[in-house]
Write a protein that holds these residues in place. Sequence first.
Motif, PDB file in Angstrom:
ATOM      1  N   LEU A 227      -1.976 -26.016  26.130  1.00  0.00           N
ATOM      2  CA  LEU A 227      -2.539 -26.940  25.152  1.00  0.00           C
ATOM      3  C   LEU A 227      -2.749 -28.343  25.720  1.00  0.00           C
ATOM      4  O   LEU A 227      -3.603 -29.085  25.238  1.00  0.00           O
ATOM      5  CB  LEU A 227      -1.639 -26.998  23.920  1.00  0.00           C
ATOM      6  N   THR A 228      -1.991 -28.703  26.738  1.00  0.00           N
ATOM      7  CA  THR A 228      -2.146 -30.010  27.362  1.00  0.00           C
ATOM      8  C   THR A 228      -3.305 -30.027  28.356  1.00  0.00           C
ATOM      9  O   THR A 228      -3.983 -31.048  28.522  1.00  0.00           O
ATOM     10  CB  THR A 228      -0.846 -30.411  28.091  1.00  0.00           C
ATOM     11  N   SER A 229      -3.549 -28.898  29.001  1.00  0.00           N
ATOM     12  CA  SER A 229      -4.559 -28.831  30.056  1.00  0.00           C
ATOM     13  C   SER A 229      -5.969 -28.732  29.480  1.00  0.00           C
ATOM     14  O   SER A 229      -6.169 -28.481  28.287  1.00  0.00           O
ATOM     15  CB  SER A 229      -4.295 -27.620  30.949  1.00  0.00           C
ATOM     16  N   THR A 230      -6.946 -28.882  30.356  1.00  0.00           N
ATOM     17  CA  THR A 230      -8.345 -28.747  29.926  1.00  0.00           C
ATOM     18  C   THR A 230      -8.710 -27.292  29.629  1.00  0.00           C
ATOM     19  O   THR A 230      -9.812 -27.032  29.130  1.00  0.00           O
ATOM     20  CB  THR A 230      -9.287 -29.301  30.999  1.00  0.00           C
ATOM     21  N   ASP A 231      -7.815 -26.346  29.918  1.00  0.00           N
ATOM     22  CA  ASP A 231      -8.051 -24.967  29.483  1.00  0.00           C
ATOM     23  C   ASP A 231      -8.198 -24.893  27.964  1.00  0.00           C
ATOM     24  O   ASP A 231      -8.828 -23.975  27.437  1.00  0.00           O
ATOM     25  CB  ASP A 231      -6.902 -24.052  29.914  1.00  0.00           C
ATOM     26  N   ALA A 232      -7.582 -25.862  27.266  1.00  0.00           N
ATOM     27  CA  ALA A 232      -7.633 -25.908  25.802  1.00  0.00           C
ATOM     28  C   ALA A 232      -8.542 -27.045  25.317  1.00  0.00           C
ATOM     29  O   ALA A 232      -8.306 -27.632  24.258  1.00  0.00           O
ATOM     30  CB  ALA A 232      -6.228 -26.078  25.231  1.00  0.00           C
ATOM     31  N   SER A 233      -9.597 -27.328  26.065  1.00  0.00           N
ATOM     32  CA  SER A 233     -10.448 -28.480  25.766  1.00  0.00           C
ATOM     33  C   SER A 233     -11.156 -28.392  24.415  1.00  0.00           C
ATOM     34  O   SER A 233     -11.596 -29.410  23.880  1.00  0.00           O
ATOM     35  CB  SER A 233     -11.489 -28.662  26.875  1.00  0.00           C
ATOM     36  N   TYR A 234     -11.262 -27.185  23.841  1.00  0.00           N
ATOM     37  CA  TYR A 234     -11.925 -27.026  22.542  1.00  0.00           C
ATOM     38  C   TYR A 234     -10.922 -26.642  21.459  1.00  0.00           C
ATOM     39  O   TYR A 234     -11.286 -26.067  20.436  1.00  0.00           O
ATOM     40  CB  TYR A 234     -13.040 -25.977  22.647  1.00  0.00           C
ATOM     41  N   VAL A 235      -9.663 -26.981  21.678  1.00  0.00           N
ATOM     42  CA  VAL A 235      -8.599 -26.640  20.726  1.00  0.00           C
ATOM     43  C   VAL A 235      -7.972 -27.910  20.200  1.00  0.00           C
ATOM     44  O   VAL A 235      -7.423 -28.712  20.954  1.00  0.00           O
ATOM     45  CB  VAL A 235      -7.513 -25.772  21.395  1.00  0.00           C
ATOM     46  N   THR A 236      -8.056 -28.111  18.893  1.00  0.00           N
ATOM     47  CA  THR A 236      -7.354 -29.223  18.269  1.00  0.00           C
ATOM     48  C   THR A 236      -7.010 -28.850  16.830  1.00  0.00           C
ATOM     49  O   THR A 236      -7.707 -28.053  16.194  1.00  0.00           O
ATOM     50  CB  THR A 236      -8.170 -30.531  18.314  1.00  0.00           C
ATOM     51  N   GLY A 237      -5.897 -29.389  16.346  1.00  0.00           N
ATOM     52  CA  GLY A 237      -5.428 -29.072  15.006  1.00  0.00           C
ATOM     53  C   GLY A 237      -4.827 -27.693  14.885  1.00  0.00           C
ATOM     54  O   GLY A 237      -4.618 -27.189  13.779  1.00  0.00           O
ATOM     55  N   SER A 238      -4.495 -27.062  16.004  1.00  0.00           N
ATOM     56  CA  SER A 238      -4.007 -25.684  15.975  1.00  0.00           C
ATOM     57  C   SER A 238      -2.484 -25.636  15.945  1.00  0.00           C
ATOM     58  O   SER A 238      -1.801 -26.568  16.371  1.00  0.00           O
ATOM     59  CB  SER A 238      -4.511 -24.904  17.186  1.00  0.00           C
ATOM     60  N   VAL A 239      -1.983 -24.505  15.443  1.00  0.00           N
ATOM     61  CA  VAL A 239      -0.544 -24.217  15.462  1.00  0.00           C
ATOM     62  C   VAL A 239      -0.407 -22.889  16.192  1.00  0.00           C
ATOM     63  O   VAL A 239      -0.746 -21.833  15.662  1.00  0.00           O
ATOM     64  CB  VAL A 239       0.042 -24.106  14.037  1.00  0.00           C
ATOM     65  N   LEU A 240       0.090 -22.946  17.420  1.00  0.00           N
ATOM     66  CA  LEU A 240       0.209 -21.763  18.241  1.00  0.00           C
ATOM     67  C   LEU A 240       1.612 -21.163  18.090  1.00  0.00           C
ATOM     68  O   LEU A 240       2.599 -21.791  18.472  1.00  0.00           O
ATOM     69  CB  LEU A 240      -0.052 -22.111  19.704  1.00  0.00           C
ATOM     70  N   GLY A 241       1.701 -19.980  17.513  1.00  0.00           N
ATOM     71  CA  GLY A 241       2.977 -19.301  17.378  1.00  0.00           C
ATOM     72  C   GLY A 241       3.431 -18.728  18.709  1.00  0.00           C
ATOM     73  O   GLY A 241       2.708 -17.955  19.322  1.00  0.00           O
ATOM     74  N   VAL A 242       4.618 -19.139  19.143  1.00  0.00           N
ATOM     75  CA  VAL A 242       5.217 -18.625  20.387  1.00  0.00           C
ATOM     76  C   VAL A 242       6.607 -18.139  19.990  1.00  0.00           C
ATOM     77  O   VAL A 242       7.621 -18.719  20.347  1.00  0.00           O
ATOM     78  CB  VAL A 242       5.271 -19.715  21.478  1.00  0.00           C
TER      79      VAL A 242
END
Length: 249
Positions: A227-242
Amino acid sequence: MSSAPKPDVTPRGRLRGRRIAVTGAASGIGRATARLFSQEGASLALLDRDPAGLKEIANETDGARFEVDITAEDEVASAAERAATALGGIDGVVNAAGIMYRGRATDVPATNWRQVLEVNLTGTYIVTRSFLPWLTSESAASVVNIASAQGLLPNTPGYSAYAASKGGIIALTKALAAELAPQIRVNCISPGMVNTAMADGHRDGASNYALKRIADPNEIATALLFLTSTDASYVTGSVLGVDGGRAFH
């Protein structure tokens, strides 16, 4: 109970050139995150109130360390300014600091309730707000918060204060994502039980998890890395269940 598989820790430079502040860096998830982010090329500002643990992880990662109480606004503001000066700016924040207080509502005094919300929820807000002057000047800035499976599905007795604080983090994450877009991405992860000191005495609680085990801190750190890297450049406002499958049980 099965053990965690060995993650692929081959450094790929996914955070090369990034300057990341990590709270709760002295132990647990924060420490695992600092270690992984350093391996991935990030320059780190490490924040914690534990001076001994902070010194250890700073020496290991060559990070700049700042002993701070995240509930003290003046302390955090000063640390943020010094961190940005030391690193030449800040373009990422991971809010990993948090505390646990277990007890049923009938047994949790308002003092302890306030403390849990103050550290977990208000502390996350204070840290994020304090770094905004630097985050807003960057083109690919990111904030990642740590919520909890208890915040998504608070169905275990004895966690009311903790669940409320983590549910608040989920709502705060979504509100900030809307407010700070498009300059800053804001996301959060929702871990289940993790093999840290916070799980002491409660590790047998993973029997209801689909994966039949608790998480290794490095497994949480890899989600934070994504989520910190640019791999997640189109991800915002998400809640990722881990959470090893806890959320759908």
